[in-house]
Design a protein around this motif. Structure first.
Motif, PDB file in Angstrom:
ATOM      1  N   LEU A  61       0.827  -1.212   0.000  1.00  0.00           N
ATOM      2  CA  LEU A  61       0.000   0.000   0.000  1.00  0.00           C
ATOM      3  C   LEU A  61       0.861   1.261   0.000  1.00  0.00           C
ATOM      4  CD1 LEU A  61      -2.991  -0.776   2.384  1.00  0.00           C
ATOM      5  CD2 LEU A  61      -3.049  -0.353  -0.069  1.00  0.00           C
ATOM      6  N   LEU A  62       1.989   1.192   0.691  1.00  0.00           N
ATOM      7  CA  LEU A  62       2.855   2.371   0.766  1.00  0.00           C
ATOM      8  C   LEU A  62       3.550   2.612  -0.577  1.00  0.00           C
ATOM      9  CD1 LEU A  62       4.414   1.941   4.321  1.00  0.00           C
ATOM     10  CD2 LEU A  62       2.768   3.683   3.576  1.00  0.00           C
ATOM     11  N   ARG A  63       3.839   1.518  -1.291  1.00  0.00           N
ATOM     12  CA  ARG A  63       4.580   1.606  -2.549  1.00  0.00           C
ATOM     13  C   ARG A  63       3.840   2.471  -3.566  1.00  0.00           C
ATOM     14  NH1 ARG A  63       4.689  -3.756  -4.267  1.00  0.00           N
ATOM     15  NH2 ARG A  63       5.546  -4.336  -2.252  1.00  0.00           N
ATOM     16  N   ARG A  64       2.502   2.385  -3.549  1.00  0.00           N
ATOM     17  CA  ARG A  64       1.803   3.122  -4.586  1.00  0.00           C
ATOM     18  C   ARG A  64       1.220   4.445  -4.091  1.00  0.00           C
ATOM     19  NH1 ARG A  64      -3.775   2.366  -2.916  1.00  0.00           N
ATOM     20  NH2 ARG A  64      -2.863   4.119  -1.845  1.00  0.00           N
ATOM     21  N   THR A  65       1.809   5.014  -3.089  1.00  0.00           N
ATOM     22  CA  THR A  65       1.412   6.353  -2.668  1.00  0.00           C
ATOM     23  C   THR A  65       1.906   7.356  -3.716  1.00  0.00           C
ATOM     24  OG1 THR A  65       3.342   6.246  -1.284  1.00  0.00           O
ATOM     25  CG2 THR A  65       1.233   6.017  -0.177  1.00  0.00           C
ATOM     26  N   LEU A 108     -13.721  14.050  -9.978  1.00  0.00           N
ATOM     27  CA  LEU A 108     -14.115  12.925  -9.135  1.00  0.00           C
ATOM     28  C   LEU A 108     -13.320  12.958  -7.839  1.00  0.00           C
ATOM     29  CD1 LEU A 108     -14.033  10.142 -11.873  1.00  0.00           C
ATOM     30  CD2 LEU A 108     -16.025  11.417 -11.072  1.00  0.00           C
ATOM     31  N   ASP A 109     -14.008  12.646  -6.725  1.00  0.00           N
ATOM     32  CA  ASP A 109     -13.336  12.583  -5.432  1.00  0.00           C
ATOM     33  C   ASP A 109     -13.016  11.128  -5.141  1.00  0.00           C
ATOM     34  OD1 ASP A 109     -12.374  13.085  -2.921  1.00  0.00           O
ATOM     35  OD2 ASP A 109     -14.354  13.083  -1.997  1.00  0.00           O
ATOM     36  N   LEU A 110     -11.782  10.723  -5.461  1.00  0.00           N
ATOM     37  CA  LEU A 110     -11.424   9.305  -5.356  1.00  0.00           C
ATOM     38  C   LEU A 110     -10.385   9.079  -4.260  1.00  0.00           C
ATOM     39  CD1 LEU A 110     -10.948   8.499  -9.154  1.00  0.00           C
ATOM     40  CD2 LEU A 110     -12.993   8.124  -7.783  1.00  0.00           C
ATOM     41  N   THR A 111     -10.435   7.881  -3.650  1.00  0.00           N
ATOM     42  CA  THR A 111      -9.369   7.496  -2.721  1.00  0.00           C
ATOM     43  C   THR A 111      -8.155   7.119  -3.567  1.00  0.00           C
ATOM     44  OG1 THR A 111      -9.909   5.165  -2.719  1.00  0.00           O
ATOM     45  CG2 THR A 111     -11.079   6.547  -1.127  1.00  0.00           C
ATOM     46  N   PRO A 112      -6.969   7.082  -2.975  1.00  0.00           N
ATOM     47  CA  PRO A 112      -5.780   6.743  -3.765  1.00  0.00           C
ATOM     48  C   PRO A 112      -5.936   5.423  -4.514  1.00  0.00           C
ATOM     49  CG  PRO A 112      -5.140   7.502  -1.586  1.00  0.00           C
ATOM     50  CD  PRO A 112      -6.635   7.426  -1.587  1.00  0.00           C
ATOM     51  N   THR A 113      -6.532   4.424  -3.848  1.00  0.00           N
ATOM     52  CA  THR A 113      -6.697   3.127  -4.494  1.00  0.00           C
ATOM     53  C   THR A 113      -7.618   3.246  -5.707  1.00  0.00           C
ATOM     54  OG1 THR A 113      -6.440   2.077  -2.353  1.00  0.00           O
ATOM     55  CG2 THR A 113      -7.383   0.745  -4.093  1.00  0.00           C
ATOM     56  N   GLU A 114      -8.740   3.938  -5.522  1.00  0.00           N
ATOM     57  CA  GLU A 114      -9.672   4.125  -6.634  1.00  0.00           C
ATOM     58  C   GLU A 114      -9.008   4.900  -7.761  1.00  0.00           C
ATOM     59  OE1 GLU A 114     -13.385   4.282  -3.467  1.00  0.00           O
ATOM     60  OE2 GLU A 114     -12.830   6.095  -4.574  1.00  0.00           O
ATOM     61  N   PHE A 115      -8.235   5.878  -7.384  1.00  0.00           N
ATOM     62  CA  PHE A 115      -7.527   6.692  -8.374  1.00  0.00           C
ATOM     63  C   PHE A 115      -6.617   5.809  -9.221  1.00  0.00           C
ATOM     64  CE2 PHE A 115      -4.278   9.526  -9.954  1.00  0.00           C
ATOM     65  CZ  PHE A 115      -4.980  10.688 -10.255  1.00  0.00           C
ATOM     66  N   ASP A 116      -5.843   4.952  -8.582  1.00  0.00           N
ATOM     67  CA  ASP A 116      -4.914   4.086  -9.315  1.00  0.00           C
ATOM     68  C   ASP A 116      -5.656   3.102 -10.208  1.00  0.00           C
ATOM     69  OD1 ASP A 116      -2.810   5.373  -8.230  1.00  0.00           O
ATOM     70  OD2 ASP A 116      -2.303   3.827  -6.747  1.00  0.00           O
ATOM     71  N   ILE A 117      -6.793   2.595  -9.711  1.00  0.00           N
ATOM     72  CA  ILE A 117      -7.568   1.658 -10.535  1.00  0.00           C
ATOM     73  C   ILE A 117      -8.075   2.379 -11.782  1.00  0.00           C
ATOM     74  CG2 ILE A 117      -9.714   0.331 -10.630  1.00  0.00           C
ATOM     75  CD1 ILE A 117      -9.269  -0.404  -7.694  1.00  0.00           C
ATOM     76  N   LEU A 118      -8.630   3.564 -11.598  1.00  0.00           N
ATOM     77  CA  LEU A 118      -9.175   4.309 -12.736  1.00  0.00           C
ATOM     78  C   LEU A 118      -8.070   4.682 -13.721  1.00  0.00           C
ATOM     79  CD1 LEU A 118     -11.810   5.416 -13.844  1.00  0.00           C
ATOM     80  CD2 LEU A 118     -11.279   7.612 -12.794  1.00  0.00           C
ATOM     81  N   ARG A 119      -6.931   5.062 -13.193  1.00  0.00           N
ATOM     82  CA  ARG A 119      -5.786   5.452 -14.035  1.00  0.00           C
ATOM     83  C   ARG A 119      -5.394   4.257 -14.912  1.00  0.00           C
ATOM     84  NH1 ARG A 119      -1.820   6.404 -17.160  1.00  0.00           N
ATOM     85  NH2 ARG A 119      -0.528   4.737 -16.516  1.00  0.00           N
ATOM     86  N   VAL A 161     -15.268  -4.389  -5.125  1.00  0.00           N
ATOM     87  CA  VAL A 161     -15.863  -3.339  -4.293  1.00  0.00           C
ATOM     88  C   VAL A 161     -15.302  -1.972  -4.667  1.00  0.00           C
ATOM     89  CG1 VAL A 161     -16.173  -2.491  -1.950  1.00  0.00           C
ATOM     90  CG2 VAL A 161     -16.248  -4.938  -2.391  1.00  0.00           C
ATOM     91  N   HIS A 162     -14.001  -1.914  -4.907  1.00  0.00           N
ATOM     92  CA  HIS A 162     -13.397  -0.640  -5.296  1.00  0.00           C
ATOM     93  C   HIS A 162     -13.992  -0.141  -6.616  1.00  0.00           C
ATOM     94  CE1 HIS A 162     -10.601  -0.242  -2.071  1.00  0.00           C
ATOM     95  NE2 HIS A 162      -9.966  -1.379  -2.336  1.00  0.00           N
ATOM     96  N   VAL A 163     -14.123  -1.040  -7.594  1.00  0.00           N
ATOM     97  CA  VAL A 163     -14.673  -0.640  -8.897  1.00  0.00           C
ATOM     98  C   VAL A 163     -16.124  -0.168  -8.724  1.00  0.00           C
ATOM     99  CG1 VAL A 163     -15.366  -1.461 -11.174  1.00  0.00           C
ATOM    100  CG2 VAL A 163     -13.141  -2.106 -10.249  1.00  0.00           C
ATOM    101  N   SER A 164     -16.863  -0.894  -7.892  1.00  0.00           N
ATOM    102  CA  SER A 164     -18.252  -0.492  -7.650  1.00  0.00           C
ATOM    103  C   SER A 164     -18.305   0.882  -6.989  1.00  0.00           C
ATOM    104  CB  SER A 164     -18.929  -1.576  -6.820  1.00  0.00           C
ATOM    105  OG  SER A 164     -19.735  -1.015  -5.841  1.00  0.00           O
ATOM    106  N   ASN A 165     -17.335   1.172  -6.109  1.00  0.00           N
ATOM    107  CA  ASN A 165     -17.273   2.504  -5.491  1.00  0.00           C
ATOM    108  C   ASN A 165     -17.008   3.589  -6.531  1.00  0.00           C
ATOM    109  OD1 ASN A 165     -17.754   1.516  -2.967  1.00  0.00           O
ATOM    110  ND2 ASN A 165     -15.624   1.578  -2.278  1.00  0.00           N
ATOM    111  N   ILE A 166     -16.108   3.288  -7.481  1.00  0.00           N
ATOM    112  CA  ILE A 166     -15.818   4.284  -8.533  1.00  0.00           C
ATOM    113  C   ILE A 166     -17.091   4.547  -9.340  1.00  0.00           C
ATOM    114  CG2 ILE A 166     -14.444   4.798 -10.595  1.00  0.00           C
ATOM    115  CD1 ILE A 166     -12.271   2.968  -9.497  1.00  0.00           C
ATOM    116  N   ARG A 167     -17.781   3.441  -9.694  1.00  0.00           N
ATOM    117  CA  ARG A 167     -19.008   3.599 -10.499  1.00  0.00           C
ATOM    118  C   ARG A 167     -19.988   4.535  -9.795  1.00  0.00           C
ATOM    119  NH1 ARG A 167     -19.537  -2.521 -11.755  1.00  0.00           N
ATOM    120  NH2 ARG A 167     -18.539  -2.697 -13.798  1.00  0.00           N
TER     121      ARG A 167
END
Lengths: 225, 449
Positions: free
Chosen positions: A116-120, A151-162, A195-201
């Protein structure tokens, strides 16, 4: 040195985890109940929060919810001793980045923390901006838009969308997404990515179906007609 | 339920009333539709053929019942203006039709009236002498009668058919529909619904209403017990996972190259959690055995005072400080009763241990007995329990102190006491003492052995 906050009321476990994580080179702060945990999480600047669900006072879910309401996007790793699958995923729906069911191997915990720290943002900066089908993702400025709506995304959601946008309509496998966003491969029966993808949607202004699930393969972005 | 609410009685009455209504309406309708049997004028042909026979006064006067007039015509009755035998009737006919004959003798004009196979005609009159004559019914007249009867029967059948259909519909609405609704509600229970769609059924005050109410209660109870089970399972899993998590971490720490002292601390941690884990498992199993009635009661003569003294002695043996805090209050009436010594000890030991864990002051044990019961009271001098949490005290894994203070037990002691107490036929209850501290009462039946 990364700073971690561990919120857990199990004093014996906390002190042992402190020994292990300190040995791994992390600086650990402890909080034994929800109020203290929230206070520390809001006041200090931590790189990662390890959060137990069952806490006296406000529980882990409530703490997480309040943290995210204050627009703190500190990565959160939920530790849960509850058996229910629903319970585990509930944390992710509230904006946790990953979860680890108790009992866990301490090595697994260390690996998750490091992943988790690696992809900050430090690493994200190196990624190039991507643009496709109405989406723009700009890691340099930490900004993502859909049809010009930010979009107001968490870092994880941001990386998934990217990663999805970078695929320009190609199917990206779940494992690939998990590695990109969570820094780890997907475990069997692991629903965290879904769950993360569903949150982005849910955060998209219109047509959430434009992030398409390709059964058994992964996800892709659809070009709207 | 009052006797007059009984469904059986109502069904009986309903069937009775409906059948009676259908039968009588059929009968009445048949009467209404059928041609009423009425006197008709004597056909002219018959009158003409009779006229010559009845014109002679002397012959007329000599006509007595039974006499054959001509062909099949026979005299049935005669009425003279005076004399000893003024009225004479044919015996066999008068037996059943006297009224009709008398009425016809009085009639103004000659009429004919069917009597079974005969046609009664008259009165024929000559100088105040009157007679009635019978003749067999002709085939055409018989035909007419048959047709009328058939019509009557048809009307009756029709009324019965329609009537029974109405009964069926009525019964359907009244009996079958509620049954269907109950069936649907039962399926809803099977699917796990808590609120059943019974509409107005539970308000009925007969057996069906009772069934509906019982069903609604069952659904609620099931939902409650399902929730309790789910919570218990979740709690059990949480309670088992926590020590496991610590053990995994401690195990990893022992693999490191720490100092001897640290190593020993890790091993001690492992030992504590192992012990804790086995305690939890042991207690969950005990609780489950008690709840499922798998514990066989071994009733014997139990001296409760000796039992409690032994318990205190054992507590002192394990932990002198804790044992010193338990005191017997005097004077006391500790009875001797028929009970299961092991279970009774389980009840008391868990309660006493619980009190020891949550307070640092003395704990008093006292007992009071009356003719049929005895009550053992365990009182501590701790902070007590907030009133709103008193009822939860006996819920598995509920802890008055929410933080996981591991000096406190695993959260099953009170639940075990409650169940074991119930198996012994008694009750366990808790209340805050007015002068502070928690007071747990164990009420048991006094059994003579």
């Amino acid at each position: 040195m990364s700073k971690l906050l561990l919120v857990d009321d199990d004093a014996e476990l906390s002190s042992m985890l402190e020994q292990i994580l300190t040995k791994e080179g992390f600086e650990l702060t402890l909080a034994a109940d929800g109020e203290t945990g929230l206070e520390r999480a809001l006041s200090g600047s931590y790189d990662l929060i390890l959060l137990d669900v069952m806490l006296p006072g406000i529980d882990g879910f409530q703490l997480l919810q309040r943290l995210r309401q204050q627009a703190r996007n500190t990565p959160v790793l939920m530790l849960t001793a509850r058996g229910d699958d629903d319970d585990r995923v509930a944390g992710l729906e509230l904006g946790a980045d990953d979860y680890l069911p108790k009992p866990f191997y301490p090595k697994e915990l260390v690996a998750r923390v490091k992943a988790l720290l690696r992809r900050t943002p430090a690493t994200s900066v190196r990624q190039e901006a991507a643009e496709f089908a109405g989406f723009t993702v700009d890691p340099k400025n930490n900004k993502a838009t859909c049809d010009d709506v930010e979009l107001d995304l968490t870092p994880t959601e941001f990386d998934i969308l990217r990663t999805l946008v970078g695929g320009t309509g190609e199917v990206i496998s779940k494992d690939q997404l998990s590695v990109a966003a969570l820094g780890r491969s997907l475990a069997p029966f692991d629903r965290s990515l879904d769950v993360h993808v569903s949150n982005i949607r849910k955060k998209l202004p219109t047509s959430p179906e434009r992030i398409q699930t390709v059964r058994g393969r992964g996800y892709r972005i659809l070009q709207l007609a | 339920m009052r006797w007059y609410h009984s469904l059986s009685l109502r069904l009986l009455l309903l069937f009775w009333v409906l059948l009676f209504a259908v039968a009588s309406s059929g009968y009445l309708l048949a009467l209404w539709f059928s041609k009423p049997i009425a006197a008709e004028p004597v056909p002219a042909t018959v009158q003409a053929s009779l006229a010559p026979l009845l014109s002679e006064v002397t012959t007329f006067r000599s006509l007595t019942p039974g006499r054959l007039l001509a062909g099949d015509y026979r005299v049935a009755a005669s009425l003279a203006p005076s004399g000893k035998e003024r009225l004479q009737l044919d015996r066999s006919l008068a037996l059943n039709h006297r009224d009709i004959m008398m009425r016809q003798l009085e009639a103004e004009q000659a009429q004919q009236y069917p009597l079974g196979n005969l046609m009664l005609m008259g009165p024929f009159e000559l100088e105040n002498y009157r007679i009635l004559i019978t003749r067999p019914i002709t085939s055409s007249e018989r035909q007419e009668q048959v047709v009328t009867e058939q019509q009557t029967q048809r009307v009756q059948t029709l009324v019965l058919l329609i009537g029974s259909l109405a009964i069926a519909i009525l019964l359907g609405a009244w009996l079958v529909m509620p049954l269907r609704r109950l069936t649907r509600a039962t399926r809803e229970i099977a699917e796990g619904s808590e609120k059943l769609s019974l509409r107005r059924l539970p308000k009925r005050n007969d057996e069906l209403g009772e069934l509906a109410r019982a069903l609604a209660t069952t659904a609620h109870d099931l939902a409650v017990s399902r929730d309790a089970q789910r919570r218990l399972l979740s709690d059990v899993s949480h309670e088992l996972r926590s020590p496991l998590a610590r053990m995994q971490v401690a195990l990893m720490l022992t693999e490191g190259n720490d100092s001897q002292e640290q190593q020993e601390s890790h091993m001690a941690q492992l030992g504590r959690d192992l012990e804790r884990l086995s305690t939890i498992i042991e207690r969950i199993l005990s609780l489950s055995r008690l709840e499922n009635g798998l514990v066989q009661l071994q009733r014997e003569k139990v001296d409760t005072r000796a039992l409690v003294e032994q318990l205190i002695k054992d507590l002192r043996y394990v932990d002198a400080e804790q044992g010193q805090r338990v005191k017997l209050q005097e004077p006391n009436e500790w009875p001797t009763t028929g009970s299961d010594a092991e279970l009774l000890r389980l009840v008391l030991e868990n309660l006493v241990r619980n009190a020891l864990q949550y307070t640092d002051e003395s704990i008093e044990l006292s007992c009071q007995a009356n003719a049929s019961t005895f009550t053992i009271v365990i009182r501590d001098h701790g902070p007590g329990v907030p009133e709103e949490h008193l009822s939860q005290l006996f819920t598995p894994f509920y802890r008055a102190d929410p933080s996981r203070n591991h000096k406190a037990g695993v959260g099953l002691g009170m639940a075990l006491s409650l169940r074991a107490g119930a198996v012994l036929g008694g009750t366990v209850s808790a209340r805050n003492h007015p002068d502070g501290g928690l007071e747990v009462s164990v009420q048991m039946p006094l059994v003579a052995l």
